[in-house]
Design a protein around this motif. Structure first.
Motif, PDB file in Angstrom:
ATOM      1  N   HIS A  16       7.108   4.576  -7.238  1.00 50.22           N
ATOM      2  CA  HIS A  16       6.733   3.282  -7.190  1.00 50.22           C
ATOM      3  C   HIS A  16       5.754   3.013  -8.225  1.00 50.22           C
ATOM      4  O   HIS A  16       6.445   2.059  -8.354  1.00 50.22           O
ATOM      5  CB  HIS A  16       5.890   2.913  -5.600  1.00 50.22           C
ATOM      6  N   LYS A  21       0.776  -1.274  -0.230  1.00 48.56           N
ATOM      7  CA  LYS A  21       0.039   0.212   0.103  1.00 48.56           C
ATOM      8  C   LYS A  21       1.119   1.293  -0.224  1.00 48.56           C
ATOM      9  O   LYS A  21       2.224   1.256   1.054  1.00 48.56           O
ATOM     10  CB  LYS A  21      -0.891   0.472   1.251  1.00 48.56           C
ATOM     11  N   LEU A  22       0.533   1.985  -0.908  1.00 44.89           N
ATOM     12  CA  LEU A  22       1.539   3.374  -1.161  1.00 44.89           C
ATOM     13  C   LEU A  22       0.730   4.554  -0.306  1.00 44.89           C
ATOM     14  O   LEU A  22      -0.481   4.714  -1.030  1.00 44.89           O
ATOM     15  CB  LEU A  22       1.915   3.619  -2.754  1.00 44.89           C
ATOM     16  N   GLU A  23       1.299   5.578   0.507  1.00 46.25           N
ATOM     17  CA  GLU A  23       0.998   6.497   0.508  1.00 46.25           C
ATOM     18  C   GLU A  23       1.703   8.252   0.620  1.00 46.25           C
ATOM     19  O   GLU A  23       2.735   7.857   1.008  1.00 46.25           O
ATOM     20  CB  GLU A  23       0.422   6.381   2.586  1.00 46.25           C
ATOM     21  N   ALA A  44       5.287   9.415  -3.411  1.00 46.33           N
ATOM     22  CA  ALA A  44       5.364   7.226  -2.946  1.00 46.33           C
ATOM     23  C   ALA A  44       4.828   6.998  -3.973  1.00 46.33           C
ATOM     24  O   ALA A  44       5.308   6.078  -4.666  1.00 46.33           O
ATOM     25  CB  ALA A  44       5.398   7.151  -1.829  1.00 46.33           C
ATOM     26  N   ILE A  45       4.015   7.204  -4.531  1.00 49.41           N
ATOM     27  CA  ILE A  45       3.227   6.981  -5.844  1.00 49.41           C
ATOM     28  C   ILE A  45       3.296   6.763  -6.775  1.00 49.41           C
ATOM     29  O   ILE A  45       4.225   6.583  -7.777  1.00 49.41           O
ATOM     30  CB  ILE A  45       1.410   7.173  -5.280  1.00 49.41           C
TER      31      ILE A  45
END
Length: 172
Positions: free
Chosen positions: A69, A59-61, A65-66
């Motif tokens: 990744h 899970k990306l927060e 970060a999104i």
């Protein structure tokens, strides 16, 4: 047309546009387009879809970060996303969006040639959005996989790295 109906139509357009900016950003490796669709604190959760596809995806927060990744993972692939069946509910400056997004992924530089490794995914998106000025941005994106064809392993960063570091095959 009343102002309320005009605002509702504009909001629905802007929410759909957020999904289109998101898809364009992924398909073209365009960080600006993808980032423009995400709230600063956006949460991207592909874990349910990943589990079904046997892919380990955290899970990306947060927007950065999104971008850090997702773009290196999807960006090198020959990919396209198509959205349909949008269901939008608006409540003031918040909204929900449910949609189906079909994504076709091929290994880099292979495209849709016969026999190319690929993965075709039909995913269900359940999202929350927030109004940011005139634009809407994703606050949360949760993805569940409805079905898939091909080999979803090509979404693995190691597979992409393997192709990008190999010499291109001469055309036939």
């Amino acid at each position: 047309m009343s102002n309320d109906l005009a605002q509702l139509a504009n909001d629905r357009y802007e929410i759909a546009d957020a999904l289109h900016r998101y898809a364009f950003g992924l398909d073209h490796g365009d960080a600006a387009a993808l980032g423009s669709a995400l709230a600063e604190s956006c949460v991207f959760d592909f874990s349910r879809a990943g589990k079904k596809l046997k892919l380990d995806f955290p899970k990306l927060e947060g927007r950065q970060a999104i971008l850090d990744h997702a773009l290196p993972l999807i960006g090198p692939l020959d990919t396209s996303h198509t959205a349909s069946n949008l269901q939008i509910e608006i409540n003031g400056d918040s909204a929900t969006l449910a949609a189906y997004v079909m994504s076709q992924h091929f290994m880099p530089r292979e495209g849709s040639r016969r026999g190319a490794e690929n993965a075709l995914l039909m995913n269900r998106y359940d999202c929350e959005l927030v109004r940011d000025g005139a634009k809407w941005r994703f606050k949360r994106i949760t993805i569940a996989n409805a079905w898939s064809q091909g080999d979803p392993e090509i979404l693995n960063a190691l597979a992409t790295y393997r192709v990008l570091t190999s010499k291109p095959k001469p055309p036939k």
